[in-house]
Structure formats: C-alpha cells, structure tokens
Design a protein around this motif. Structure first.
Motif, PDB file in Angstrom:
ATOM      1  N   GLY A   1       0.724  -1.235   0.000  1.00 35.92           N
ATOM      2  CA  GLY A   1      -0.054   0.311   0.230  1.00 35.92           C
ATOM      3  C   GLY A   1       0.911   1.391   0.209  1.00 35.92           C
ATOM      4  O   GLY A   1       1.541   1.207  -0.296  1.00 35.92           O
ATOM      5  N   MET A   2       0.373   2.326  -0.910  1.00 36.09           N
ATOM      6  CA  MET A   2       0.850   3.683  -0.504  1.00 36.09           C
ATOM      7  C   MET A   2       0.214   4.836  -0.350  1.00 36.09           C
ATOM      8  O   MET A   2      -0.981   4.339  -1.030  1.00 36.09           O
ATOM      9  CB  MET A   2       2.118   3.878  -1.701  1.00 36.09           C
ATOM     10  N   GLU A   3       0.626   5.873  -0.121  1.00 43.12           N
ATOM     11  CA  GLU A   3      -0.214   7.284   0.229  1.00 43.12           C
ATOM     12  C   GLU A   3      -0.556   8.158  -1.351  1.00 43.12           C
ATOM     13  O   GLU A   3      -0.907   9.593  -0.574  1.00 43.12           O
ATOM     14  CB  GLU A   3      -0.412   7.307   1.367  1.00 43.12           C
ATOM     15  N   HIS A   4      -0.097   7.252  -2.941  1.00 40.22           N
ATOM     16  CA  HIS A   4      -0.455   7.931  -3.579  1.00 40.22           C
ATOM     17  C   HIS A   4      -2.064   8.922  -3.548  1.00 40.22           C
ATOM     18  O   HIS A   4      -3.318   8.063  -2.839  1.00 40.22           O
ATOM     19  CB  HIS A   4      -1.492   6.771  -4.716  1.00 40.22           C
ATOM     20  N   GLN A   5      -1.387   9.667  -3.755  1.00 44.53           N
ATOM     21  CA  GLN A   5      -2.287  10.908  -3.597  1.00 44.53           C
ATOM     22  C   GLN A   5      -4.329  10.521  -4.205  1.00 44.53           C
ATOM     23  O   GLN A   5      -3.886  10.836  -5.481  1.00 44.53           O
ATOM     24  CB  GLN A   5      -2.213  12.114  -3.662  1.00 44.53           C
ATOM     25  N   SER A   6      -5.235  11.188  -3.722  1.00 43.71           N
ATOM     26  CA  SER A   6      -6.681  10.940  -4.418  1.00 43.71           C
ATOM     27  C   SER A   6      -7.274   9.224  -5.315  1.00 43.71           C
ATOM     28  O   SER A   6      -7.312   9.048  -6.366  1.00 43.71           O
ATOM     29  CB  SER A   6      -6.635  11.992  -5.190  1.00 43.71           C
ATOM     30  N   ALA A   7      -5.653   8.746  -4.925  1.00 45.56           N
ATOM     31  CA  ALA A   7      -5.226   6.722  -5.949  1.00 45.56           C
ATOM     32  C   ALA A   7      -4.506   6.230  -5.067  1.00 45.56           C
ATOM     33  O   ALA A   7      -3.683   5.775  -5.109  1.00 45.56           O
ATOM     34  CB  ALA A   7      -4.930   7.179  -7.566  1.00 45.56           C
ATOM     35  N   VAL A   8      -5.637   5.894  -3.646  1.00 49.23           N
ATOM     36  CA  VAL A   8      -4.464   5.346  -2.174  1.00 49.23           C
ATOM     37  C   VAL A   8      -4.754   3.947  -3.007  1.00 49.23           C
ATOM     38  O   VAL A   8      -4.906   2.694  -3.209  1.00 49.23           O
ATOM     39  CB  VAL A   8      -5.659   5.089  -1.061  1.00 49.23           C
TER      40      VAL A   8
END
Ligand SMILES: [Zn+2]
Length: 556
Positions: free
Chosen positions: A296-303
C-alpha cells in the motif's frame, strides 16, 4: 507507508548507512540549492508510454515554472532523473536547451535572462528501463508483475527513493505543482489508474491506449503513480463536510466481490477523519482506492491497496490490543495520509514524522471512532511495543535523510501523550483540524507544526517535542520513599523538561504532578505505600529507585 513491521528487516542496514558521511549526491537530492530555489513548479505535464514487454518506458514531462527571482549565472535548473534512465533532449521556447549531468541530477541552462514573475515551460524527453522495484513499497521503483491469472500488472512505488526514479522532476518535497497531468500509455487491454480524475481515454493505432488523468491540486511528486492492469471499476458517493465526494474503486476484475466487501470500510473511515482532521482535502479530485501489487501507499487521490482484502496489517494487529484486527490497516493508515503527508507535506524528509506520526496516531483515532475512547487508548498504548529508540525521529536536513522508523509508533505515542497534556479533547480536535486548514495544500517544516500545536493548544510543547523527536530517551519519572511521602523527578530528559503527568500516588486516585529534574515530594496518606504509578496514556517510564533491579515502568 512506508515503514511498519516488515521494514524492520531493513532498518538495520538503513541505520548503518546513517553513520556514514553524506555524499554530494545526497546534497543534490535533499538540498534546495541555487539551481532549485529560483523557480517554482506550477504544472507538470507528464506523458509516459509504458512497455511491459521489455520493462521500458519512454515519455516527456513539460515543467511549467514561475521565476521567483532572476537567477545568478550560470542560470541553471536542476531537474532530477535517476540512472539508468536517459534524457533525450530538453526543449524550452521551441529551442533545445543544453544541459550537463551530475549523477541523478541534470543541470539545464535556462535560455535568455529569466526575470522574476515570468512563466516558462521546459520539456524533458527521456527513455530507458527504470530501476525495478525490489520489495515495493519499501524498496521501490517500477514493479513489473503478473496478477494471479497471468495478466500484466505494473505499478510504481517510490517514496523515499524519489519520483525521479521514473520521471524527470524537481525531486524535492518542498515544491509541488499546483496541478498535474498524468497521461500513461499502456498496451491494450490494460487499464491505467493514476491520480486525480480520468479526463480522456484514447485508443491508439499501435494497440495501445492513453489514459489521461488530471490532478487539480498540489501533489507530492512521490504520490504520482502508475497502476496498470486488468482493473474493474465501481463507484460510490460519500456525503461529507463539503458535499458529495466521489468514491472510485479499482480492484482487479477477479477481486471485485472481495473489494465490494472489504472496501465498505471507506465511508466510516472518511467520516472519522473528517471529524478529527477536517474536510477530505481533495473533493475536486475525488477519493480512489486502487488495488496494487504491493502492500500500500498513500498515492494522492488514488490510494494504493495491497492488504489482501483482510483486516489488520496483513492479518496482524500491530497494537496487540485486539482492535487492530477489527479494521483494514491499509485503508485507514494510507488514507490518513491524505491529510497528513498529502494535504500537509513536509519540505524536507528529515521531518517525515509529520506524515507518519499522525498517520500512526490516526489508527488510534479510528479505533476510537468505531469502538470508543478506551479502545482508542488501548490501541495507542499497544503500538508502543514496536518502538526501538534506536535513533532520533528527526533526520538530517538537506541530505534526503529520514530519521528513525520510530516516527510511526513513538511519534503516535507522543501525540497521544500530548492529547493528555491538552486536557480538552475538543481543543485537541480543533488543533488537528486547524493544522489541516492552516497549512492546507502546503509544504511545511516540522517546526511550523510544532509551533502551531503549542499556540493552538495553549500548552508549551517545545520540550516535549525536543524530548521525543530529537533524543532516544524515554522520560523516566524516578521516585523513592521519603518521610511522609514520595519524592519524584524527571530523569533522562532534555534540559528544562517539565512535562506534567497524571499519576496515582500511594495507591490513590490519579492526580496531576508537574515534575522537573529537581526532586519534589507528594504526600501519601498515613499507612499507604510510598508508590507511584503513572497513567499509561503517557509514554514515560516510572522508575522506583528503591528497586533498581526491577526495570519497572508503566509501559507494557
Ligand atoms: Zn505511512
């Protein structure tokens, strides 16, 4: 992300690396030198064709920037792109620009004499085989994988390593574009999901399709992501503080039913975090959850989501309180970064505690939202077992050096401790919401966050932050019997540390003490034992000097 339990395996090596001198390359990457500071990125126009057949990419990034001040000679722009990728050319105002390479940094000569306030665009054309991710998301790059039915599945994860591992940009957290296009071309029938909203889908003559995504907000460069595979899509709406928020879910096609079950947790998560942190920061870009071939990763507006559609952290409870198995760790932790990390981004990775301490703490707040304050406190106290106290949490500024992985569990414990000091949960909540409103869509220093919290809570937290963020010592409340009472003082603390603490003296009810490094005495009712027990919500030790052999403390 990007620590948590699995990274413990690699921290030893990372800690060793910290002992060595920093290199010229570290300064280029982590600094904000003369070739970075005179220009401010306004827009990235990123277009990349991804070729799983030979693990290569080819594309361009049009960097539109505003001149903040006329640069001194040699008037260079530092644009980062990591080996083994190659720059083919750089073009500005229709003319090729000369450049020199210094490792992973390219220095382009700005044509003419840039004047303050001017807006310019330099386009970098590049290609190559980007670094293959070894163990994403921790040791990242490009992941060229296949899903379990054999379809190509490609994703990027590059936090820490840097976005320049796959696209040319000013690879510093200090400068975010105001908006960004992410146009990714993939072979048919792959579907690519990136950040922001899908603007167009263009089928090309060569059996590829270009998926054009557009982010209408500032975005961290490390959050920009490729997720290309055999995805399905379904949607929902969350009625939030700023109206309807679109929810878009992108599981692999064969995981759609599992996703529809597990990802039902999203609305409750959003409601909890809007309550504690304020409105979701990206209503215009929407909220997305995208299945990824990494945890997982906190990719902005597409977590990015890879927690196998089960609760806990890969099925484990990092708090060992039991509550960690009652929610999906990745949905909660990574989405919390939309507020702490993406809405509020630190300029220097040495201050990554602002991202990870609050994300860790958000897990406890989510537990509180769902199961009550006692449960939240148990979670917050429980994660302390993972603290190592190996190195300070704040890293080294200017050289792309993060501090200890303790930024997660110890950082969260620090925030839970601070909440006790504030003694007013509504004031504490207002401070967390105020942080997100005051620094909305901005990059900050850790010091700004510290100062804001002191000012808004009315509690001078200077020494508390200094203790927990810059030392590896846990404050120890030393005590010993004294005639008529218990004497106590702080030990193992920074100079001037006088944090109040709640404790039971002589078995009595909890009361506030304000210890300093000097001895003070609390009276004990006659007949009561000369004991002192600290409220476990404080991340401190209690040390009975009469029993030196017993390393007693309130910490499990
Ligand atoms: Zn995180």
């Amino acid at each position: 992300m990007r620590h948590a339990a699995l990274l413990l395996l690699t921290l030893g090596a990372a800690a060793g690396a910290q002992d060595t001198a920093f290199t010229h390359a570290d300064s280029l990457r982590g600094g904000y030198g003369p070739a970075r500071s005179w220009w401010d990125v306004e827009f990235y126009d990123l277009r990349v064709a991804v070729s799983p057949a030979d693990s290569s990419i080819r594309g361009s990034n049009g960097i539109t920037y505003r001149v903040l001040r006329a640069p001194a000679a040699p008037r260079e722009l530092q644009i980062d792109l990591q080996t083994p990728l190659e720059v083919d050319s750089m073009v500005q105002d229709g003319r090729r620009v000369t450049y020199r390479r210094d490792g992973n940094a390219f220095f382009a000569t700005a044509g003419g004499r840039p004047r303050a306030g001017e807006r310019r665009t330099i386009t970098v054309y590049y290609h190559g085989k980007p670094r293959v991710a070894r163990r994403p998301p921790w040791d990242g790059g490009f992941a060229w994988q296949r899903d379990s039915v054999g379809n190509a599945w490609v994703a990027t994860a590059n936090q820490g390593l840097g976005a320049s591992v796959w696209w040319p940009n000013k690879d510093s957290q200090a400068d975010e574009p105001d908006s960004q296009r992410v146009a990714i071309t993939v072979p048919d029938p792959m579907v690519n999901v990136s950040n922001g909203r899908l603007r167009s889908v263009t089928h090309n003559a060569d059996n590829t399709t270009t998926w054009e995504w557009f982010v209408t907000n500032p975005i961290n460069n490390y959050d920009v992501a490729v997720n290309a595979g055999a995805y399905e899509h379904y949607a929902g709406v969350f009625r939030g503080e700023q109206g309807p928020l679109t929810l878009d879910y992108w599981p692999l096609a064969y995981h759609r039913e599992a996703a529809e079950q597990q990802w039902r947790q999203v609305p409750a998560m959003l409601a909890c975090f809007e309550h504690w942190f304020g409105p979701y920061p990206w209503y215009r870009d929407g909220y997305k959850l995208v299945e990824a071939p990494h945890l997982g990763m906190e990719h902005q507006s597409a977590v990015g989501y890879g927690n196998r559609f089960q609760n806990g952290y890969l099925g484990r409870d990092l708090s060992q309180s039991g509550f960690g198995l009652l929610f999906d760790f990745i949905i909660v932790h990574e989405s919390a970064h939309e507020w702490f990390g993406n809405n509020i981004t630190t300029k220097d990775v040495a201050d990554m505690w602002v991202h990870e301490s609050f994300a860790n703490y958000s897990e406890a707040l989510y537990t509180e939202c769902r199961f009550g304050p006692a449960a939240g406190a148990q979670y917050a106290v429980g994660v302390r077992r993972n603290v190592r106290n190996d190195r300070p949490i704040i890293g080294t500024y200017g050289v792309s050096a993060e501090g200890s992985g303790d930024m997660y569990y110890k950082g969260g414990s620090m925030l839970h401790t601070i909440r006790q000091l504030v003694r007013d949960d509504e004031k504490w909540r207002a401070a967390l919401r105020g942080l997100n409103a005051t620094f909305r869509h901005q990059t900050v220093t850790g010091a700004q966050v510290q100062q804001y919290l002191s000012a808004q809570t009315g509690v001078d937290l200077t020494k508390v932050f200094a203790q927990y963020l810059t030392t590896t010592k846990i404050p120890a409340l030393e005590y010993r019997a004294e005639s008529g009472g218990v004497a106590y003082r702080w030990a193992d603390v920074v100079p001037g540390f006088d944090m109040p603490v709640r404790a039971s003296v002589g078995g009595g009810p909890l009361q506030w003490l304000r210890p300093t490094a000097a001895w003070q005495t609390a009276s004990v009712p006659s007949g009561a034992p000369a004991t002192l027990r600290v409220d476990e919500n404080f991340y401190v030790l209690a040390r009975d000097l009469a029993a030196p052999a017993k390393a007693a403390g309130s910490i499990p």
